[in-house]
Write an enzyme that holds these catalytic residues in place. Structure first.
Site, PDB file in Angstrom:
ATOM      1  CE  LYS A  45     -51.167   1.380 -31.071  1.00  0.00           C
ATOM      2  NZ  LYS A  45     -50.115   1.662 -30.438  1.00  0.00           N
ATOM      3  CE  LYS A  69     -48.912   1.426 -38.239  1.00  0.00           C
ATOM      4  NZ  LYS A  69     -48.188   1.792 -36.939  1.00  0.00           N
ATOM      5  CE  LYS A  99     -45.873  -4.163 -32.714  1.00  0.00           C
ATOM      6  NZ  LYS A  99     -44.836  -3.980 -33.132  1.00  0.00           N
TER       7      LYS A  99
HETATM    8  P1  TYM Z   1     -44.023  -0.497 -33.134  1.00  0.00           P
HETATM    9  O1  TYM Z   1     -43.689  -1.023 -31.973  1.00  0.00           O
HETATM   10  O2  TYM Z   1     -44.939   0.386 -33.346  1.00  0.00           O
HETATM   11  O3  TYM Z   1     -43.445  -0.337 -33.695  1.00  0.00           O
HETATM   12  C1  TYM Z   1     -42.028  -0.870 -34.032  1.00  0.00           C
HETATM   13  C2  TYM Z   1     -40.992   0.206 -35.681  1.00  0.00           C
HETATM   14  O4  TYM Z   1     -41.200  -1.051 -37.005  1.00  0.00           O
HETATM   15  C3  TYM Z   1     -41.952   0.473 -37.259  1.00  0.00           C
HETATM   16  N1  TYM Z   1     -43.378  -0.542 -38.096  1.00  0.00           N
HETATM   17  C4  TYM Z   1     -42.828   0.162 -39.485  1.00  0.00           C
HETATM   18  N2  TYM Z   1     -42.269   0.522 -40.743  1.00  0.00           N
HETATM   19  C5  TYM Z   1     -42.986   0.101 -42.209  1.00  0.00           C
HETATM   20  N3  TYM Z   1     -43.773   0.096 -42.312  1.00  0.00           N
HETATM   21  C6  TYM Z   1     -44.793  -0.417 -41.311  1.00  0.00           C
HETATM   22  N4  TYM Z   1     -45.553  -1.669 -41.330  1.00  0.00           N
HETATM   23  C7  TYM Z   1     -44.689  -0.286 -40.430  1.00  0.00           C
HETATM   24  N5  TYM Z   1     -45.305  -1.462 -38.736  1.00  0.00           N
HETATM   25  C8  TYM Z   1     -44.008  -0.827 -37.479  1.00  0.00           C
HETATM   26  C9  TYM Z   1     -42.162   1.431 -36.698  1.00  0.00           C
HETATM   27  O5  TYM Z   1     -42.109   2.646 -37.302  1.00  0.00           O
HETATM   28  C10 TYM Z   1     -41.178   1.438 -35.549  1.00  0.00           C
HETATM   29  O6  TYM Z   1     -39.552   1.789 -35.889  1.00  0.00           O
HETATM   30  N6  TYM Z   1     -43.486   4.153 -30.272  1.00  0.00           N
HETATM   31  C11 TYM Z   1     -42.585   3.045 -30.704  1.00  0.00           C
HETATM   32  C12 TYM Z   1     -41.796   2.304 -29.650  1.00  0.00           C
HETATM   33  C13 TYM Z   1     -41.013   3.672 -29.220  1.00  0.00           C
HETATM   34  C14 TYM Z   1     -39.717   4.304 -30.171  1.00  0.00           C
HETATM   35  C15 TYM Z   1     -39.076   4.443 -28.638  1.00  0.00           C
HETATM   36  C16 TYM Z   1     -39.063   4.303 -31.140  1.00  0.00           C
HETATM   37  C17 TYM Z   1     -40.893   3.697 -28.282  1.00  0.00           C
HETATM   38  N7  TYM Z   1     -40.260   4.589 -27.930  1.00  0.00           N
HETATM   39  C18 TYM Z   1     -38.575   5.324 -28.609  1.00  0.00           C
HETATM   40  C19 TYM Z   1     -38.081   4.871 -30.505  1.00  0.00           C
HETATM   41  C20 TYM Z   1     -37.555   4.951 -29.832  1.00  0.00           C
HETATM   42  C21 TYM Z   1     -43.462   2.370 -31.370  1.00  0.00           C
HETATM   43  O7  TYM Z   1     -44.722   1.824 -31.001  1.00  0.00           O
HETATM   44  O8  TYM Z   1     -43.457   1.365 -32.508  1.00  0.00           O
END
Ligand code: TYM
Length: 327
Positions: free
Chosen positions: A111, A192, A195
């Protein structure tokens, strides 16, 4: 019951990757586990957000949670920013985190790459995520593959805290699906599905209209062969599409391979598009109903109250152990 916690950022449109890698599992786990699912709005502001857009996206992700099947009477659904203990424990966790640990985080490296100016919050982001999880003593954290490293840091910090201040935190386990933990871009199988991509053709948004979904899948990159075969190393594009198909239907990878043997990619892609539409369209219909019903804020208030009870008790314990005076 084991406790589950996870969250999604309200930044941009949630994708099919978010659904398959995470949200689908939240829905699955809610009936067998004690679940907390939040929208991590405090994480979203680690990059600049337009205030009106942040509000809209926060409502949108919450509505998608419910539309996908989360039942707010079963699972606790809440906004991270409404439970102030996240920020407080986040600070305490930041003080226990080493610079080197944060410098190694690949999400930070990705990022921040090529940017002139990088916010400090983007760097300390993982410490806040550690706090999110430890605040509820979560046993299991359903996430996609890209969050594995953050989960390892969470485990390390829980152990560090426990050994310095006495047994306090549960050491959480990641819950990562075998298929679908890393859905790749439709235009480049080395990236990957995300969004935040500038090319909307590279991802399927959960709210893409059926015809948009069909078009995106028909344009998805494959290879010059014609075999529908799951082989991530040699056929990464086709393997990604097979994973999506398996996750959006009740077919196994082997069944899909057998079904399209000798037929080339045309019929496979057509059926795949229909499987994705059949998965997302009912969610979209419920989504529109939920957005119109005005029930979101009530759900979030109730979730906030339930989450705050846990968070308050845990934070007090942590502060006491660290030597803060509790009045
Ligand atoms: P975020 O918002 O980027 O994504 C949310 C969830 O979606 C999963 N994900 C994917 N899984 C499969 N293929 C993909 N292409 C893909 N893109 C995203 C992510 O692995 C995630 O599970 N840091 C985290 C948010 C967070 C969080 C937490 C998660 C903050 N605090 C505590 C769990 C527990 C994030 O940026 O997810």
């Amino acid at each position: 019951k084991l406790r589950v916690l996870s969250g999604m950022q309200p930044s941009g449109q949630p994708t099919l990757g978010n659904y398959i890698g995470a949200l689908k599992n939240y829905v699955k786990l809610q009936h067998t586990h004690d679940c907390y699912f939040m929208v991590v709005d405090m994480h979203a502001v680690t990059v600049p957000q337009d205030p009106a857009a942040l509000k809209e996206q926060t409502e949108s992700v919450t509505a998608l949670y419910l539309a996908a099947g989360l039942d707010p009477n079963v699972a606790t659904v809440f906004l991270q920013s409404t439970v102030h203990e996240h920020a407080e424990l986040g600070w305490l966790m930041t003080t226990l985190t080493n610079m080197g640990e944060l410098e190694r985080m690949t999400q930070f490296k990705d990022k921040s790459a090529g940017k002139d100016s990088v916010g400090a919050g983007l760097f300390t982001y993982p410490s806040l995520m550690v706090a999110d999880i430890l605040l509820y003593n979560a046993d299991l954290v359903p996430v996609g593959d890209d969050q594995k490293q953050h989960l390892e840091l969470t485990r390390d910090l829980a152990q560090r805290f426990n050994s310095r201040f006495g047994d306090t935190f549960t050491i959480p386990e990641p819950y990562i699906p075998k298929v679908g933990a890393r859905i790749m871009s439709l235009d480049d199988a080395s990236k990957k599905m995300s969004k935040s991509s500038s090319n909307a053709g590279s991802y399927i948004a959960m709210l893409d209209a059926p015809d948009v979904i069909r078009k995106k899948i028909s344009r998805a990159v494959t290879d010059s062969g014609r075999e529908v075969k799951f082989d991530p190393q040699h056929k990464p594009e086709v393997s990604n599409l097979i994973s999506i198909y398996a996750e959006c239907s009740d077919k196994s990878i082997a069944e899909i391979e057998a079904q399209y043997e000798g037929q080339g990619y045309g019929p496979f892609k057509k059926d795949l598009a229909e499987a994705v539409v059949a998965t997302l369209e009912p969610i979209q219909i419920r989504y529109n109903e939920i957005r119109q019903s005005g029930e979101l804020y009530e759900v979030l208030k109730q979730g906030k109250e339930r989450a705050a009870v846990q968070a308050d008790a845990m934070l007090k314990q942590v502060k006491e152990k660290m030597g803060f005076i509790i009045l």
